[in-house]
Each structure stands twice: as structure tokens, then as C-alpha cells.
Design a protein around this motif. Structure first.
Motif, PDB file in Angstrom:
ATOM      1  N   GLU A  38      14.440  28.337  -0.795  1.00  0.00           N
ATOM      2  CA  GLU A  38      15.192  27.929  -2.203  1.00  0.00           C
ATOM      3  C   GLU A  38      16.564  27.657  -1.896  1.00  0.00           C
ATOM      4  N   GLU A  53      26.647  18.116 -12.135  1.00  0.00           N
ATOM      5  CA  GLU A  53      25.115  18.425 -11.743  1.00  0.00           C
ATOM      6  C   GLU A  53      24.852  17.645 -10.539  1.00  0.00           C
ATOM      7  N   ARG A  57      23.805  19.627  -7.230  1.00  0.00           N
ATOM      8  CA  ARG A  57      22.161  19.301  -6.680  1.00  0.00           C
ATOM      9  C   ARG A  57      22.553  18.889  -5.040  1.00  0.00           C
ATOM     10  N   ASP A 108      10.579  21.818  -6.247  1.00  0.00           N
ATOM     11  CA  ASP A 108      10.766  22.211  -7.768  1.00  0.00           C
ATOM     12  C   ASP A 108      12.217  22.017  -7.718  1.00  0.00           C
ATOM     13  N   GLU A 109      12.937  21.601  -8.675  1.00  0.00           N
ATOM     14  CA  GLU A 109      14.187  21.530  -8.740  1.00  0.00           C
ATOM     15  C   GLU A 109      14.780  21.814 -10.257  1.00  0.00           C
ATOM     16  N   SER A 110      15.855  22.521 -10.635  1.00  0.00           N
ATOM     17  CA  SER A 110      16.155  22.402 -11.946  1.00  0.00           C
ATOM     18  C   SER A 110      17.981  22.928 -11.930  1.00  0.00           C
ATOM     19  N   ALA A 111      18.687  22.585 -13.016  1.00  0.00           N
ATOM     20  CA  ALA A 111      19.742  23.000 -13.302  1.00  0.00           C
ATOM     21  C   ALA A 111      19.931  24.078 -14.068  1.00  0.00           C
ATOM     22  N   ARG A 112      20.562  25.123 -13.808  1.00  0.00           N
ATOM     23  CA  ARG A 112      20.882  26.346 -14.447  1.00  0.00           C
ATOM     24  C   ARG A 112      21.841  26.220 -15.381  1.00  0.00           C
ATOM     25  N   ARG A 113      21.910  27.149 -16.484  1.00  0.00           N
ATOM     26  CA  ARG A 113      22.992  27.166 -17.534  1.00  0.00           C
ATOM     27  C   ARG A 113      24.651  27.437 -16.834  1.00  0.00           C
ATOM     28  N   TYR A 117      22.606  24.839  -9.266  1.00  0.00           N
ATOM     29  CA  TYR A 117      21.466  23.957  -9.219  1.00  0.00           C
ATOM     30  C   TYR A 117      20.471  24.561  -8.136  1.00  0.00           C
ATOM     31  N   VAL A 119      16.968  23.947  -5.676  1.00  0.00           N
ATOM     32  CA  VAL A 119      15.887  23.167  -5.157  1.00  0.00           C
ATOM     33  C   VAL A 119      14.980  23.885  -4.251  1.00  0.00           C
ATOM     34  N   THR A 120      13.506  23.886  -4.609  1.00  0.00           N
ATOM     35  CA  THR A 120      12.688  24.542  -3.820  1.00  0.00           C
ATOM     36  C   THR A 120      12.092  23.458  -2.737  1.00  0.00           C
TER      37      THR A 120
END
Length: 379
Positions: A38, A53, A57, A108-113, A117, A119-120
């Protein structure tokens, strides 16, 4: 306000550094057939919106690739080599491993609040496009299985190629197997034999000159010959009878001692049959996972290894699986043969007693579960 932002950014960077170090320091986890990492990244302080963002990333991807490289380099190929050793020794392997990392799958990937960022990413250890496909190369002819009775005979260790690249032979110490050293040892042994022969000759030539005088001296003890002859027969007559009884007792235990071990060791040569696989219990022996383990007999002879198997099966599912209980040992099937290792060679190769090694080979000849790589190690 600017000072508070700087402090908050410094705290966030410190937390990111600590989290990244913990992940990187973790050992390679691939018992389940995957290496998963991760990656975490944050954008520069002056970045805003979509640009922030995108930069976060990119930082997360970079972190994930770095972790994948560290995890893959730490994977144990065999008892003495890691993937990193192989990449240093073989440019082909290094090229394939680099391409494998670059083509890692994003799970999986996602931006946090908070603006970071995640990335798995993962890489398969076995199967199509896996690490195994870069580590193992095809061998032209599979080595036959060892004869079951051979595990009782003395065995001279030889370099064992565990991947098709000759990695075992290149990295093992060559002190005992080096032809130069063997020639030197042979020369030393022949020289040692020559020296005593030269010393014996002069000793023999000196002796015959002096025995001529003792011959004359022997004439003097002719007179005492009669007294000792009378005394000697009468006194020793009783002791010989007692002495004859004493050796009779040790002769009885001495006879069965050499015959008992061979009776226990001689194999019956019959397989029960019907086994679907083998579970070898190595708990408490310090076994660590390796992509190319070798099962050995007590005399050091390999009885299960890469050279005995179809490389397509090895790449597809590996040579063995590792479990912590029988419930996890599903690879061995519904009716596994259960054996206990007596030791572990180099923390990677289970060693079986001669009788268990013999039985394993006999049962495989009847059921073929080793050919199917239905092998599980408990650790």
C-alpha cells in the motif's frame, strides 16, 4: 497562521515517513500467492485542487513501486538465494523482475480527506505473469525420482540447481567441491604415504645386523627351561577354565548388536497407496518459506526438488504450500501422508529420517502426489 500550517505539514510528513518505514521493513508475505503493498503519497504544500490530487497519486505510486521492489528482493528463492541475489547475478532475471514491477496491478486507490492518496498494488507469486515465471526456467529433462532404498546408502553432496539458472552452484562455497582443492588434497595424501615407506627401509637394514648376537645369548637360558616348564602347566590349568567362561558371556550380546539395526532399517518395499499428498511437520524447526525448497533424506540426498518436477506446474502453483495447521493444509488433499521432519537444512529444506524418506518415495511411486506438487509444510 503560516507557522501553524508549516507545523501541521511537518507533523503529517513525519507520520508519513514513520508509516512508510514500517511497511518497508515488513518481511515479504507471499504464503497466499500474492505480494501486496500500500503506497501513500501527499501533494506539495503549494498544490491545489486536481493538481494536488494528481501529484499525491504520483507520490503514492512511487512509494508502492519502491515497496514492491523491496518485498520482491526479499523473497527467498531457495536455501541460499533471494530474488535480489538472482537479479545481481543474472541480467535476464533482473530485466524480467523490473518489467514485472512496472506492470504491477492496481487493486485499489483512493484520495483521503486530508489530501493524501493511497494506492494498493499487488504482484502474483505464481501463475501467468508471476514472479515464479521470472525465477524458474525450463529444464530439458526432468530428473528421475531417487530409488527408495538409496536413502540408506552413503551420499556425496553435489551442487543442486534449484531454478534452472544454476543459482545453488554459483553461490555455494566451493571449498569441498573445488577440483583444485581435491587435487591438492590428493597430492598431499600421496606425499604422506611416500615418507613412511622411506623411513621403514633404514630401520629394517639396521635390525638384521644385531639379531646375530642375541642368537648366542639364547643358548644361556637353556638350563632354566626345565623349571618354568614344570611350574607353568600346573598353575595356568585352573585359570584357563575360568577364562573360557568369561568370554562366553560377552559373545551373546555382541552378536545381536550388529544384526538389530539392519533389521529395523531394511525397507519392506511395499506402498500402502491411496495417498493424495504429503504433510511434513516442521513446527519448531525454524522453517521459512522458499520458492524452491528441497526435501532431503538424513544422508543428505535430495528426494524432492525442482529438477524432479514439471516447470509449468511449478510456475502455476509452486512446489509446496506453507500452513500452520492441518486445517490450512488443503493442498495435500483428503488423505495426506503425514511425516515429521527431523531437522531443517539452511532453514528452508526439510530433512526426513531414512525410514520416512523411503516411505515417501514408495508412496509417491504408487500415487504420484509429488509429481502433482501436493506438498504442504507445517511451520
Amino acid at each position: 497562521m503560516q507557522i501553524l500550517k508549516s507545523i501541521a505539514l511537518a507533523v503529517l510528513m513525519l507520520a508519513l515517513t514513520i508509516g512508510t518505514q514500517n511497511v518497508s521493513a515488513a518481511p515479504a508475505q507471499w504464503d497466499g500467492g500474492k505480494i501486496r503493498v500500500e503506497g501513500l503519497g501527499i501533494a506539495p504544500a503549494d498544490a491545489r485542487g486536481s493538481q494536488a490530487e494528481a501529484l499525491a497519486r504520483r507520490a503514492a505510486l512511487s512509494d508502492a513501486y519502491r515497496q514492491l521492489a523491496e518485498q520482491i528482493n526479499g523473497v527467498n528463492v531457495d536455501a541460499v538465494n533471494t530474488v535480489e541475489n538472482m537479479t545481481l547475478m543474472n541480467t535476464t532475471v533482473r530485466t524480467h523482475v523490473t518489467a514485472l514491477i512496472q506492470g504491477a496491478q492496481i487493486i485499489d486507490e483512493s484520495a483521503r480527506r486530508d489530501g493524501s492518496y493511497v494506492v494498493t498494488m499487488e504482484i502474483p507469486v505464481y501463475g501467468t505473469g508471476s514472479l515464479a515465471s521470472t525465477v524458474f526456467t525450463r529444464i530439458e529433462t526432468r530428473a528421475p525420482w531417487a530409488a527408495p532404498e538409496s536413502v540408506y546408502a552413503p551420499y556425496t553432496p553435489v551442487p543442486y540447481d534449484t531454478t534452472g539458472y544454476g543459482t545453488y552452484e554459483r553461490t555455494q562455497n566451493q571449498t569441498s567441491s573445488s577440483p583444485i582443492l581435491q587435487a591438492a588434497m590428493a597430492a598431499g595424501s600421496t606425499a604422506a604415504v611416500t615418507v613412511p615407506s622411506a623411513q621403514t627401509a633404514p630401520a629394517i637394514t639396521t635390525t638384521p645386523t644385531r639379531p646375530a648376537h642375541p642368537a648366542a645369548v639364547v643358548t644361556t637360558p637353556t638350563a632354566p627351561t626345565t623349571p618354568p616348564a614344570v611350574v607353568t602347566p600346573t598353575a595356568p590349568t585352573t585359570p584357563p577354565a575360568a577364562v573360557a567362561v568369561t568370554p562366553a558371556a560377552p559373545l551373546t550380546p555382541a552378536a545381536p548388536t550388529p544384526t538389530t539395526p539392519p533389521a529395523e532399517i531394511v525397507p519392506k518395499g511395499q506402498a500402502v497407496g491411496g495417498y493424495t499428498g504429503v504433510i511434513i511437520d516442521c513446527t519448531g524447526l525454524g522453517l521459512r518459506p522458499a520458492m524452491s525448497p528441497v526435501i532431503k533424506a538424513e544422508n543428505g540426498q535430495p528426494i524432492y526438488g525442482y529438477k524432479n518436477l514439471d516447470v509449468d506446474k511449478v510456475v502455476a502453483s509452486g512446489m509446496a504450500s506453507y500452513a500452520h495447521s492441518d486445517a490450512e493444509a488443503t493442498r495435500a488433499g483428503a488423505n495426506p501422508l503425514r511425516l515429521r521432519a527431523v531437522s531443517v537444512d539452511h532453514n528452508a529444506n526439510p530433512v526426513l529420517s531414512a525410514s520416512d524418506a523411503n516411505r515417501l518415495l514408495l508412496e509417491n511411486s504408487a500415487s504420484g502426489f509429488l509429481d502433482a506438487t501436493n506438498v504442504v509444510f507445517l511451520r
